[in-house]
Design a protein around this motif. Sequence first.
Motif, mmCIF file in Angstrom:
data_model
loop_
_atom_site.group_PDB
_atom_site.id
_atom_site.type_symbol
_atom_site.label_atom_id
_atom_site.label_comp_id
_atom_site.label_asym_id
_atom_site.label_seq_id
_atom_site.Cartn_x
_atom_site.Cartn_y
_atom_site.Cartn_z
ATOM 1 N N HIS A 232 103.708 64.560 -17.123
ATOM 2 C CA HIS A 232 105.105 64.612 -16.668
ATOM 3 C C HIS A 232 105.536 63.225 -16.232
ATOM 4 C CE1 HIS A 232 102.860 64.580 -12.886
ATOM 5 N NE2 HIS A 232 103.969 64.178 -12.281
ATOM 6 N N THR A 233 106.844 63.059 -16.050
ATOM 7 C CA THR A 233 107.333 61.876 -15.345
ATOM 8 C C THR A 233 107.983 62.394 -14.067
ATOM 9 O OG1 THR A 233 109.444 62.001 -16.517
ATOM 10 C CG2 THR A 233 107.777 60.532 -17.459
ATOM 11 N N ASP A 234 108.127 61.535 -13.066
ATOM 12 C CA ASP A 234 108.758 61.972 -11.824
ATOM 13 C C ASP A 234 110.260 61.735 -11.941
ATOM 14 O OD1 ASP A 234 106.211 62.531 -10.957
ATOM 15 O OD2 ASP A 234 105.992 60.688 -9.793
ATOM 16 N N ALA A 235 111.048 62.641 -11.352
ATOM 17 C CA ALA A 235 112.494 62.606 -11.572
ATOM 18 C C ALA A 235 113.235 61.544 -10.751
ATOM 19 C CB ALA A 235 113.087 63.975 -11.255
ATOM 20 N N GLY A 236 112.701 61.173 -9.620
ATOM 21 C CA GLY A 236 113.449 60.320 -8.697
ATOM 22 C C GLY A 236 113.436 58.843 -9.047
ATOM 23 N N ILE A 272 107.524 54.383 -11.102
ATOM 24 C CA ILE A 272 108.963 54.437 -11.346
ATOM 25 C C ILE A 272 109.334 55.794 -11.902
ATOM 26 C CG2 ILE A 272 110.738 53.446 -12.887
ATOM 27 C CD1 ILE A 272 109.447 50.782 -12.196
ATOM 28 N N GLY A 273 110.391 56.371 -11.385
ATOM 29 C CA GLY A 273 110.834 57.684 -11.848
ATOM 30 C C GLY A 273 112.042 57.578 -12.768
ATOM 31 N N ASP A 274 112.438 58.716 -13.318
ATOM 32 C CA ASP A 274 113.530 58.760 -14.298
ATOM 33 C C ASP A 274 114.847 58.206 -13.759
ATOM 34 O OD1 ASP A 274 111.678 60.096 -15.848
ATOM 35 O OD2 ASP A 274 112.443 62.077 -15.315
ATOM 36 N N ALA A 275 115.154 58.472 -12.492
ATOM 37 C CA ALA A 275 116.445 58.026 -11.960
ATOM 38 C C ALA A 275 116.537 56.495 -11.953
ATOM 39 C CB ALA A 275 116.670 58.582 -10.561
ATOM 40 N N LEU A 276 115.427 55.831 -11.687
ATOM 41 C CA LEU A 276 115.440 54.365 -11.717
ATOM 42 C C LEU A 276 115.544 53.866 -13.162
ATOM 43 C CD1 LEU A 276 115.436 51.936 -9.832
ATOM 44 C CD2 LEU A 276 112.936 51.874 -9.946
ATOM 45 N N GLU A 277 114.922 54.590 -14.076
ATOM 46 C CA GLU A 277 115.063 54.247 -15.494
ATOM 47 C C GLU A 277 116.539 54.306 -15.901
ATOM 48 O OE1 GLU A 277 112.409 56.096 -18.337
ATOM 49 O OE2 GLU A 277 113.907 56.009 -19.938
ATOM 50 N N ILE A 278 117.228 55.344 -15.453
ATOM 51 C CA ILE A 278 118.634 55.513 -15.820
ATOM 52 C C ILE A 278 119.505 54.405 -15.223
ATOM 53 C CG2 ILE A 278 120.660 57.019 -15.557
ATOM 54 C CD1 ILE A 278 118.574 59.393 -15.634
ATOM 55 N N SER A 286 110.257 55.089 -16.664
ATOM 56 C CA SER A 286 109.287 55.977 -16.012
ATOM 57 C C SER A 286 108.125 56.197 -16.978
ATOM 58 C CB SER A 286 109.934 57.308 -15.645
ATOM 59 O OG SER A 286 110.381 57.982 -16.806
ATOM 60 N N VAL A 287 106.969 56.458 -16.445
ATOM 61 C CA VAL A 287 105.769 56.560 -17.272
ATOM 62 C C VAL A 287 105.123 57.925 -17.067
ATOM 63 C CG1 VAL A 287 103.411 55.643 -17.547
ATOM 64 C CG2 VAL A 287 105.340 54.079 -17.316
ATOM 65 N N GLU A 288 104.671 58.478 -18.196
ATOM 66 C CA GLU A 288 104.028 59.787 -18.154
ATOM 67 C C GLU A 288 102.674 59.693 -17.444
ATOM 68 O OE1 GLU A 288 102.975 62.921 -21.535
ATOM 69 O OE2 GLU A 288 104.305 61.329 -22.229
ATOM 70 N N HIS A 289 102.377 60.694 -16.645
ATOM 71 C CA HIS A 289 101.067 60.741 -16.009
ATOM 72 C C HIS A 289 100.610 62.192 -15.866
ATOM 73 C CE1 HIS A 289 104.242 60.635 -12.929
ATOM 74 N NE2 HIS A 289 103.441 61.319 -12.122
ATOM 75 N N ARG A 290 99.337 62.385 -15.583
ATOM 76 C CA ARG A 290 98.777 63.730 -15.427
ATOM 77 C C ARG A 290 97.612 63.648 -14.451
ATOM 78 N NH1 ARG A 290 95.060 64.689 -20.935
ATOM 79 N NH2 ARG A 290 93.360 63.338 -20.242
ATOM 80 N N VAL A 291 97.083 64.793 -14.093
ATOM 81 C CA VAL A 291 95.959 64.802 -13.160
ATOM 82 C C VAL A 291 94.819 65.631 -13.755
ATOM 83 C CG1 VAL A 291 95.178 65.436 -10.845
ATOM 84 C CG2 VAL A 291 97.488 64.532 -11.161
ATOM 85 N N ILE A 292 93.626 65.060 -13.759
ATOM 86 C CA ILE A 292 92.444 65.828 -14.168
ATOM 87 C C ILE A 292 91.699 66.266 -12.899
ATOM 88 C CG2 ILE A 292 92.217 64.656 -16.392
ATOM 89 C CD1 ILE A 292 89.835 63.077 -15.104
#
Length: 358
Positions: A232-236, A272-278, A286-292
Amino acid sequence: MAEVSESWAKSIPAENVQALANETSMNPEMEIPLRYIRPDLGHHQDNINSIIDEVVPIIDMKRLLDPNLSSQESSKLHHACMEWGFFQVVNHGVDDEVIEKMKVDLEEFFKLPLKEKEVFAPLSGGLQGYGQKLVLNEEKLEWQDMMFLITQPVLARNFRFWPTSPPTFRSTLDKYSAELKSVSMSLLTAIAKNLGLKPQVLHDVFKEQQRMRMNYYPPCPKANQVLGINPHTDAGALTILLQVSDVQGLQIKRNDQWLPVQPLPHALVVNIGDALEIVTNGKYASVEHRVIVNNKKERLSIAAYHSPSFDKIIGPLPEIVQGGKEYYKTMKFEEYMEFHFLAKVEGKNHMDFMKLNN
Ligand code: OGA
Ligand code: NI
């Protein structure tokens, strides 16, 4: 939006993962429900290529704020924002004691019996509280439980969901939240300067909103076949993450590979989240990340999302576009969050909704 509430209603309740993990550890014959298992994952723990010697950039906040050293550190920060979207911050100025206390109190909370934690479960349709992420029919479940709280502005807090045990939890979180707010403000000031904006401009957009997702990832006997959080990416605007445990789990997508972010003592992870990208018109993405998850050890983390308030209108800043092309739509953050959710329903990249076709 009708579609959103309908899909919301269709979401399925998930079981408590900590309880499930306890059951499976006491009964090795027991299978993990298929809703968590991802046959396509491969051995993600081994996947981490030993040839990847890239390390997420490390930014020294003390240098960033020191007038004599700041220009060098600022360009490091600019590079990290442009080329990585992720970095670790050291010398961030947050009192060690506050961080240690936050870690201990959160560990204590997750250790409580399920019944005591469930007192803080979300009310119907709500997001705040202790439980599992709302999931839609097709989606694989995440191997984690969480506590989600609005922490800033102070007036927006709903103490109905704030744990009362351990007894210091609320005051600890209050201090931690204030410290992180100030780290995010310092970073936004430095970022604004790097983008040639007035220092105050990003504050004005991302003022005050802070939400925290406190994550608990139990160990999993099939760790290689589950994920703690889906990609996911973070929205903020900025997420500041505390890796509470010294256990690796966070991975970021880089050059089409998953790169681990190693827990670094006394560091905070920023992304960085999507809102800053916009608002940067795509300059900082924003960059995709995940958790194992680990097969033996539990892992805890706290993600603090710093975002615009829901009624804030966000779009590419004119100072950045400078008469050039705008690549993103302008809309209320609230509307954007609805797209974020809808995209999940439709299995699309949510940023496609935000991009202008030009
Ligand atoms: C999140 C997140 C990473 C982690 O909560 O949005 O990406 O390491 N967490 O828990
Ligand atoms: Ni995240």
